[in-house]
Design a protein around this motif. Structure first.
Motif, PDB file in Angstrom:
ATOM      1  N   UNK A 443       0.830  -1.207   0.000  1.00  0.00           N
ATOM      2  CA  UNK A 443       0.000   0.000   0.000  1.00  0.00           C
ATOM      3  C   UNK A 443       0.862   1.253   0.000  1.00  0.00           C
ATOM      4  N   UNK A 444       1.943   1.265   0.812  1.00  0.00           N
ATOM      5  CA  UNK A 444       2.828   2.431   0.846  1.00  0.00           C
ATOM      6  C   UNK A 444       3.481   2.644  -0.505  1.00  0.00           C
ATOM      7  N   UNK A 445       3.855   1.582  -1.180  1.00  0.00           N
ATOM      8  CA  UNK A 445       4.463   1.707  -2.502  1.00  0.00           C
ATOM      9  C   UNK A 445       3.484   2.339  -3.489  1.00  0.00           C
ATOM     10  N   UNK A 446       2.213   1.959  -3.438  1.00  0.00           N
ATOM     11  CA  UNK A 446       1.217   2.536  -4.333  1.00  0.00           C
ATOM     12  C   UNK A 446       0.978   4.010  -3.998  1.00  0.00           C
ATOM     13  N   UNK A 447       1.012   4.351  -2.695  1.00  0.00           N
ATOM     14  CA  UNK A 447       0.837   5.750  -2.314  1.00  0.00           C
ATOM     15  C   UNK A 447       1.986   6.604  -2.835  1.00  0.00           C
ATOM     16  N   UNK A 448       3.194   6.090  -2.772  1.00  0.00           N
ATOM     17  CA  UNK A 448       4.350   6.837  -3.256  1.00  0.00           C
ATOM     18  C   UNK A 448       4.248   7.068  -4.754  1.00  0.00           C
ATOM     19  N   UNK A 465       3.568  -2.004 -10.711  1.00  0.00           N
ATOM     20  CA  UNK A 465       3.379  -1.992  -9.253  1.00  0.00           C
ATOM     21  C   UNK A 465       3.344  -3.404  -8.705  1.00  0.00           C
ATOM     22  N   UNK A 466       3.633  -3.562  -7.397  1.00  0.00           N
ATOM     23  CA  UNK A 466       3.566  -4.910  -6.800  1.00  0.00           C
ATOM     24  C   UNK A 466       2.127  -5.380  -6.713  1.00  0.00           C
ATOM     25  N   UNK A 467       1.961  -6.675  -6.526  1.00  0.00           N
ATOM     26  CA  UNK A 467       0.617  -7.232  -6.395  1.00  0.00           C
ATOM     27  C   UNK A 467      -0.064  -6.654  -5.171  1.00  0.00           C
ATOM     28  N   UNK A 468      -1.406  -6.671  -5.221  1.00  0.00           N
ATOM     29  CA  UNK A 468      -2.172  -6.026  -4.155  1.00  0.00           C
ATOM     30  C   UNK A 468      -2.228  -6.836  -2.868  1.00  0.00           C
ATOM     31  N   UNK A 469      -1.622  -8.051  -2.854  1.00  0.00           N
ATOM     32  CA  UNK A 469      -1.615  -8.839  -1.617  1.00  0.00           C
ATOM     33  C   UNK A 469      -0.851  -8.085  -0.534  1.00  0.00           C
ATOM     34  N   UNK A 502       9.819  -0.420 -12.248  1.00  0.00           N
ATOM     35  CA  UNK A 502       9.145  -1.579 -11.644  1.00  0.00           C
ATOM     36  C   UNK A 502       9.418  -1.617 -10.144  1.00  0.00           C
ATOM     37  N   UNK A 503       8.368  -1.916  -9.386  1.00  0.00           N
ATOM     38  CA  UNK A 503       8.484  -2.040  -7.929  1.00  0.00           C
ATOM     39  C   UNK A 503       8.028  -3.435  -7.527  1.00  0.00           C
ATOM     40  N   UNK A 504       8.896  -4.141  -6.787  1.00  0.00           N
ATOM     41  CA  UNK A 504       8.569  -5.488  -6.326  1.00  0.00           C
ATOM     42  C   UNK A 504       8.656  -5.529  -4.793  1.00  0.00           C
ATOM     43  N   UNK A 505       7.729  -6.290  -4.215  1.00  0.00           N
ATOM     44  CA  UNK A 505       7.746  -6.510  -2.763  1.00  0.00           C
ATOM     45  C   UNK A 505       7.731  -8.014  -2.525  1.00  0.00           C
ATOM     46  N   UNK A 506       8.818  -8.528  -1.920  1.00  0.00           N
ATOM     47  CA  UNK A 506       8.946  -9.971  -1.688  1.00  0.00           C
ATOM     48  C   UNK A 506       9.072 -10.227  -0.190  1.00  0.00           C
ATOM     49  N   UNK A 507       8.306 -11.180   0.274  1.00  0.00           N
ATOM     50  CA  UNK A 507       8.313 -11.523   1.696  1.00  0.00           C
ATOM     51  C   UNK A 507       9.251 -12.704   1.929  1.00  0.00           C
ATOM     52  N   UNK A 508      10.218 -12.529   2.807  1.00  0.00           N
ATOM     53  CA  UNK A 508      11.167 -13.589   3.163  1.00  0.00           C
ATOM     54  C   UNK A 508      10.812 -14.151   4.543  1.00  0.00           C
ATOM     55  N   UNK A 509      11.737 -14.975   5.100  1.00  0.00           N
ATOM     56  CA  UNK A 509      11.456 -15.607   6.402  1.00  0.00           C
ATOM     57  C   UNK A 509      11.298 -14.576   7.513  1.00  0.00           C
ATOM     58  N   UNK A 513      11.677  -7.717   1.302  1.00  0.00           N
ATOM     59  CA  UNK A 513      12.602  -7.214   0.291  1.00  0.00           C
ATOM     60  C   UNK A 513      11.828  -6.338  -0.690  1.00  0.00           C
ATOM     61  N   UNK A 514      12.273  -5.074  -0.816  1.00  0.00           N
ATOM     62  CA  UNK A 514      11.637  -4.114  -1.715  1.00  0.00           C
ATOM     63  C   UNK A 514      12.633  -3.786  -2.816  1.00  0.00           C
ATOM     64  N   UNK A 515      12.241  -4.048  -4.076  1.00  0.00           N
ATOM     65  CA  UNK A 515      13.130  -3.841  -5.225  1.00  0.00           C
ATOM     66  C   UNK A 515      12.524  -2.746  -6.097  1.00  0.00           C
TER      67      UNK A 515
END
Length: 592
Positions: A443-448, A465-469, A502-509, A513-515
């Motif tokens: 959500x913060x990425x979309x606001x930016x 944009x990253x997925x809405x999940x 492109x903006x990616x948001x990946x969830x790790x353990x 990770x924000x790319x």
């Protein structure tokens, strides 16, 4: 110690044996002489009495009368009486027939008696078959020696008595030796046991068992020695404890010191180093201790100052550059160390790594220069256009408007620069108030992206944009928004028209990770390591044209560190740039 005890036992037994033996011999001789003297006196008196009885020639020459007189005396005596005339012929013998006896003139005792003196002799009797004592006295008639009387008695009883005494002495000696062995063993044990105890404690002390004590209560010299040993052990224990404590403190201080400590002896060999020296010189302690400092230090400047201090005995403080294992700047303090006799035994070298301090000083100097330069440019523009307006340009409305617009833009730029400087100062000093809470990174990425949508549309960029999940983390939302806004704004600013962002948001353990990837102009490889420095620009003219202050990436880096995160960059010049931000899932779990 057992050998000493055996020697002591044997010495005591030897002394007892010698004393008993000497006393036995002495008393045996005294007894033997006493018996012999008594027997000699008895026989002498008996012979003298017989001599006085038979001195009358009528009796002496009359065999019957002679025999009668002697026989009356011999009945009351156990001795053997023999009478000879002047020629040595036996006139009477109480034990044998005179007619069958040989001439006795040549017998020693008769020789003395016939010469007028008392004769004494002890010898083996061929007639009787055992030892006899012979006492002979002269028989005087009218002052002339007419014969001799000999009284004899066996000494066999005396010999048997002496032999019995020797047997008793030997028996007593044997019994005494047995008793003496027991007594001397106890005496030796009582003497050697304290010595053994003292020896045990002394041996334990040599093996650093300082708690050992001598358990004795005697008040003699041995007890005083034991007390002295105990006092010495107690004193040593206390001293060794203090030495150990001091050594532990010294080791702890040297081990945990950030500064390096190097001790060099007067013969220029390294005696002691701490772990900090190992890190500074890149060499293990085992490879340094015992070697010449010029060989182990691998730095001529440092070795030169150490030699100077050893030769002159004066303190030295200098800065030294070392290049192995990496380039460093060291503040070197060298001072001689003196022993209790006042002799210089070497030098102590303290190494302070001031590389970071010098780097920060250079950064501070560069920062002041960059701030001055960045502030001077808009101020110069504002001043120049203001002077132009004051000189008459205000009369031309169009020129006046253009100039005022430029002044406004420069003022706005100056305001952003000051705000960024203040923000960076607050972040570096950790004076930013954080408000932790659950934040959706997507959500913060979309606001930016929505905030810079106008610039994106103007340059016709394509934004992925990253997925809405939702991706929820615990962090400060404002800091996260500022990080993403600066990175996205940079991507928009340095990506040509019709580019891709492109903006990616990946969830790790345990982290997210924000790319942020763009297809912009990229960053040269030689500049990648410096882009997070304040006011550093790859292309200053191009950066200034983009409206940047040169502080955006520095702010991003410090904000990431404030949130316990990390930022990295990859770029190929002419192809684009990729920034990767890693933040912990739960900021509260990563506090210091």
């Amino acid at each position: 110690m057992y050998r000493f005890r055996l020697k002591l036992n044997l010495t005591i037994l030897g002394l007892i044996s010698v004393v008993l033996l000497l006393m036995g011999v002495y008393f045996a001789k005294i007894l033997e002489q006493s018996y012999m003297q008594n027997l000699s006196d008895l026989l002498g008196k008996e012979a003298q009495m017989v001599s006085e009885v038979v001195h009358d020639p009528e009796i002496f020459n009359n065999q019957v009368a002679l025999h009668g007189r002697v026989q009356s005396i011999a009945q009351t005596s156990e001795s053997r009486i023999t009478i000879i005339n002047r020629l040595g012929e036996v006139k009477l013998d109480t034990n044998s027939d005179p007619g069958h006896m040989e001439n006795h003139r040549n017998r020693p005792e008769f020789e003395s008696a016939l010469s007028g003196h008392k004769g004494t002799s002890i010898r083996f009797s061929e007639t009787l078959g055992y030892d006899m004592m012979y006492i002979a006295v002269p028989v005087l008639s009218n002052g002339e020696v007419i014969g001799a009387v000999r009284s004899a008695m066996s000494v066999e009883y005396i010999v048997q008595t002496i032999h019995h005494m020797w047997y008793s002495l030997a028996t007593g000696l044997f019994i005494t030796l047995i008793l003496g062995t027991l007594v001397s063993s106890q005496i030796a044990k009582s003497i050697t046991r304290p010595i053994e105890e003292i020896t045990r404690v002394a041996r334990n002390i040599t093996q650093r068992q300082y708690e050992s004590r001598v358990r004795l209560k005697a008040k003699d010299e041995i007890g005083q020695l034991a007390a002295a040993i105990n006092f010495m052990a107690s004193s040593l224990e206390q001293q060794m404890y203090e030495i150990s404590e001091n050594q532990q403190r010294l080791t702890g201080v040297l081990t945990n010191m950030v500064s390096g400590v190097l001790v060099v002896t007067e013969n220029r060999r390294i005696m002691l180093v701490n772990p900090a020296v190992e890190q500074l010189l890149g060499t293990h302690q085992s490879e340094l201790v015992g070697k010449l400092h010029i060989e182990a230090g691998r730095n001529f400047g440092l070795s030169q100052y150490i030699d100077k201090c050893i030769d002159t005995g004066q303190k030295v403080r200098e800065e030294v550059h070392i290049y192995y294992p990496q380039e460093r700047i060291l503040d070197v303090n060298i001072a001689p160390y003196i022993n209790i006799k006042g002799e210089a035994k070497g030098v102590v070298t303290v190494l302070h790594d001031i590389t970071e301090i010098r780097r920060l000083e250079k950064m501070r100097s560069d920062f002041v220069a960059n701030v001055s330069h960045e502030l001077r440019t808009p101020i110069t523009s504002i001043k120049g256009f203001t002077e132009t307006l004051l000189d008459g340009a205000m009369q031309d409305e169009e020129v006046c408007r253009n100039f005022l617009q430029i002044i406004y833009d420069e003022s706005e730029r100056l305001f952003r620069l000051i705000v960024d400087i203040l923000d960076l100062s607050k972040i570096e000093q950790k004076r930013v108030s954080l408000s932790q809470g659950k934040v959706d990174v997507t959500e913060v990425a979309r606001e930016v992206v929505a905030l810079v949508q106008e610039q994106i549309q103007r340059k016709e960029h394509t934004v992925e944009l990253p997925m809405k999940d939702p991706v929820l983390i615990t962090t400060d939302k404002d800091c996260l928004r500022q990080i993403l806004l600066n990175l996205v704004a940079n991507a928009v600013a340095y990506t040509p028209e019709n580019g891709l962002i492109a903006i990616e948001v990946n969830k790790r353990e345990d982290e997210v990770e924000i790319i942020i990837r763009d297809s912009g102009i990229g960053i040269p490889e030689k500049d990648l390591s410096r882009i997070f420095e304040r006011f550093y620009r790859v292309d200053k003219a191009r950066s200034r044209d983009s409206g940047g202050t040169g502080l955006g990436l520095a702010i991003v880096k410090h904000l990431c560190e404030l949130l316990r995160g990390h930022i990295s960059v990859q770029s190929v010049e002419g192809e684009g740039t990729t920034f990767t931000v890693r933040l912990p899932m739960n900021y509260l779990d990563h506090r210091f």
